[in-house]
Design a protein around this motif. Structure first.
Motif, PDB file in Angstrom:
ATOM      1  N   VAL B   4      23.645 -20.052  -7.897  1.00  0.00           N
ATOM      2  CA  VAL B   4      23.054 -20.650  -6.716  1.00  0.00           C
ATOM      3  C   VAL B   4      22.069 -21.718  -7.151  1.00  0.00           C
ATOM      4  CG1 VAL B   4      21.524 -20.180  -4.753  1.00  0.00           C
ATOM      5  CG2 VAL B   4      23.279 -18.530  -5.389  1.00  0.00           C
ATOM      6  N   ILE B   6      19.087 -24.524  -5.525  1.00  0.00           N
ATOM      7  CA  ILE B   6      18.344 -25.046  -4.368  1.00  0.00           C
ATOM      8  C   ILE B   6      17.478 -26.187  -4.888  1.00  0.00           C
ATOM      9  CG2 ILE B   6      16.658 -24.559  -2.554  1.00  0.00           C
ATOM     10  CD1 ILE B   6      17.369 -21.616  -2.786  1.00  0.00           C
ATOM     11  N   PHE B  81      13.005 -17.345 -16.170  1.00  0.00           N
ATOM     12  CA  PHE B  81      12.603 -15.946 -16.358  1.00  0.00           C
ATOM     13  C   PHE B  81      13.671 -14.989 -15.846  1.00  0.00           C
ATOM     14  CE2 PHE B  81      10.312 -17.971 -12.813  1.00  0.00           C
ATOM     15  CZ  PHE B  81      10.785 -17.260 -11.714  1.00  0.00           C
ATOM     16  N   HIS B 108      18.285 -10.704 -12.763  1.00  0.00           N
ATOM     17  CA  HIS B 108      18.902 -12.015 -12.621  1.00  0.00           C
ATOM     18  C   HIS B 108      18.003 -13.067 -13.227  1.00  0.00           C
ATOM     19  CE1 HIS B 108      16.543 -11.521  -8.975  1.00  0.00           C
ATOM     20  NE2 HIS B 108      16.293 -12.807  -9.104  1.00  0.00           N
ATOM     21  N   THR B 110      16.396 -16.672 -13.332  1.00  0.00           N
ATOM     22  CA  THR B 110      15.986 -17.782 -12.469  1.00  0.00           C
ATOM     23  C   THR B 110      15.497 -18.916 -13.356  1.00  0.00           C
ATOM     24  OG1 THR B 110      15.309 -16.227 -10.760  1.00  0.00           O
ATOM     25  CG2 THR B 110      14.428 -18.454 -10.596  1.00  0.00           C
ATOM     26  N   LEU B 112      13.751 -22.822 -13.198  1.00  0.00           N
ATOM     27  CA  LEU B 112      13.130 -23.857 -12.378  1.00  0.00           C
ATOM     28  C   LEU B 112      13.048 -25.114 -13.226  1.00  0.00           C
ATOM     29  CD1 LEU B 112      10.267 -21.620 -10.966  1.00  0.00           C
ATOM     30  CD2 LEU B 112      12.253 -22.418  -9.697  1.00  0.00           C
ATOM     31  N   LEU B 123      12.338 -30.514  -7.652  1.00  0.00           N
ATOM     32  CA  LEU B 123      12.392 -29.165  -8.211  1.00  0.00           C
ATOM     33  C   LEU B 123      13.777 -28.588  -7.918  1.00  0.00           C
ATOM     34  CD1 LEU B 123       9.736 -26.350  -7.664  1.00  0.00           C
ATOM     35  CD2 LEU B 123      12.159 -25.886  -7.716  1.00  0.00           C
ATOM     36  N   MET B 125      15.983 -25.072  -8.367  1.00  0.00           N
ATOM     37  CA  MET B 125      15.967 -23.657  -8.718  1.00  0.00           C
ATOM     38  C   MET B 125      17.417 -23.220  -8.922  1.00  0.00           C
ATOM     39  SD  MET B 125      16.390 -20.248  -7.878  1.00  0.00           S
ATOM     40  CE  MET B 125      17.041 -20.443  -6.239  1.00  0.00           C
ATOM     41  N   MET B 127      19.803 -19.898  -9.904  1.00  0.00           N
ATOM     42  CA  MET B 127      19.733 -18.453 -10.005  1.00  0.00           C
ATOM     43  C   MET B 127      21.090 -17.917 -10.434  1.00  0.00           C
ATOM     44  SD  MET B 127      18.571 -16.022  -6.948  1.00  0.00           S
ATOM     45  CE  MET B 127      20.205 -16.094  -6.239  1.00  0.00           C
ATOM     46  N   TYR B 129      23.024 -14.171 -11.421  1.00  0.00           N
ATOM     47  CA  TYR B 129      22.852 -12.739 -11.568  1.00  0.00           C
ATOM     48  C   TYR B 129      23.516 -12.258 -12.846  1.00  0.00           C
ATOM     49  CZ  TYR B 129      27.358 -12.983  -9.309  1.00  0.00           C
ATOM     50  OH  TYR B 129      28.626 -13.304  -8.985  1.00  0.00           O
ATOM     51  N   ASP B 131      22.880  -9.424 -16.430  1.00  0.00           N
ATOM     52  CA  ASP B 131      21.822  -9.061 -17.360  1.00  0.00           C
ATOM     53  C   ASP B 131      21.924  -9.981 -18.575  1.00  0.00           C
ATOM     54  OD1 ASP B 131      24.053  -8.188 -18.636  1.00  0.00           O
ATOM     55  OD2 ASP B 131      23.710  -6.091 -18.152  1.00  0.00           O
TER      56      ASP B 131
END
Lengths: 100, 154
Positions: B4, B6, B81, B108, B110, B112, B123, B125, B127, B129, B131
């Motif tokens: 994802v 954004i 992170f 998950h 993330t 930035l 910016l 973001m 993401m 999911y 491990d």
């Protein structure tokens, strides 16, 4: 069974891919597509089934596997939840920065 | 459903946006979505391996803790992170523990990414999911495979 554990293993992802392409496959047909043993495939199918990612049904003498869309929906639902949270968070960051 | 992204553009210097994302006192002001309140935010070390923890509370009194372990800290352009929902003691718990969808413990990643262009800062973001192990596999193209699955399942 952890869905993330289930999809972390490359053979299992390939099995899912094959099921997605073919709609349904018997355990025997899956074994034929891979260079690993029938018992290894059987273990992978067990993990995928327990994680809710595949369905199995008995047809005559065969066990036939297919993708369980509902299992994938859970992954998607969680991603959507986090996405919405980030949308709102980044809007609030914008409000904060405007006030500076 | 794979990855994802954004994007937002802010009329602010890149350093200001970086500061907002990495200063607990500022994080407290915007982190929780509307209707929820950020009740705690701490960063032990702003470096790879460092831990950022936050807690959000709903009007019904539900309190949720999240632990983020930094993977990349490159001021002022990149912060990534690994995020896990935990109980107050920091033990991982499934989202259902806090009334959210999902019965499994989730991790998950993330990311930035900040880019300055004149007086605006972009910016993005990202993401993902999975491990740490599945993120390693990501180099091998499993995201592409899941995207294919999406197409097939639609």
């Amino acid at each position: 069974m952890d869905i993330y554990y289930a999809i972390a293993e490359p053979h299992r992802r390939l099995i899912l891919e094959q099921l997605a392409i073919h709609g349904q496959l018997s355990a025997g047909e899956i074994v034929e597509k891979f260079q690993i043993t029938a018992s290894a495939i059987s273990q992978h199918l067990k993990v995928l089934f327990e994680a809710g990612l595949v369905r199995k049904e008995k047809q005559a003498q065969k066990r036939v596997y297919s993708i369980n869309e509902a299992g994938f929906a859970e992954l998607d639902e969680w991603t959507q939840h986090l996405k919405q949270q980030w949308e709102k968070r980044l809007d609030k960051l914008g409000n904060y920065l405007e006030q500076q | 459903m794979a990855k994802v992204a954004i994007t937002r553009e802010y009329t602010a210097a890149i350093e200001k946006v970086w500061e907002a994302l990495t200063t607990p006192e500022i994080i407290m002001k915007f982190w929780a979505p509307p209707g929820m309140e950020t009740v705690a935010a701490t960063i032990d070390k702003l470096e790879p391996g460092g831990v950022f923890r936050y807690s959000m509370k709903s009007p019904e009194g539900f309190q949720q803790w999240v632990k983020c372990t930094y993977e990349e800290v490159i001021p002022p352009t990149k912060l990534s992170f690994m995020e896990t929902i935990t109980d107050e003691e920091g033990n991982p718990v499934p989202p259902s523990h806090f009334g959210m969808p999902g019965d499994e413990i989730k991790h998950h990643l993330t990311e930035l990414v900040l880019e300055q262009d004149g007086n605006t800062t972009k910016l993005t973001m990202y993401m993902d999911y999975g491990d740490e192990q599945s993120n390693q596999y990501a180099q091998g193209g499993w995201k592409g495979m899941l995207e294919n699955l999406d197409t097939v399942l639609e």
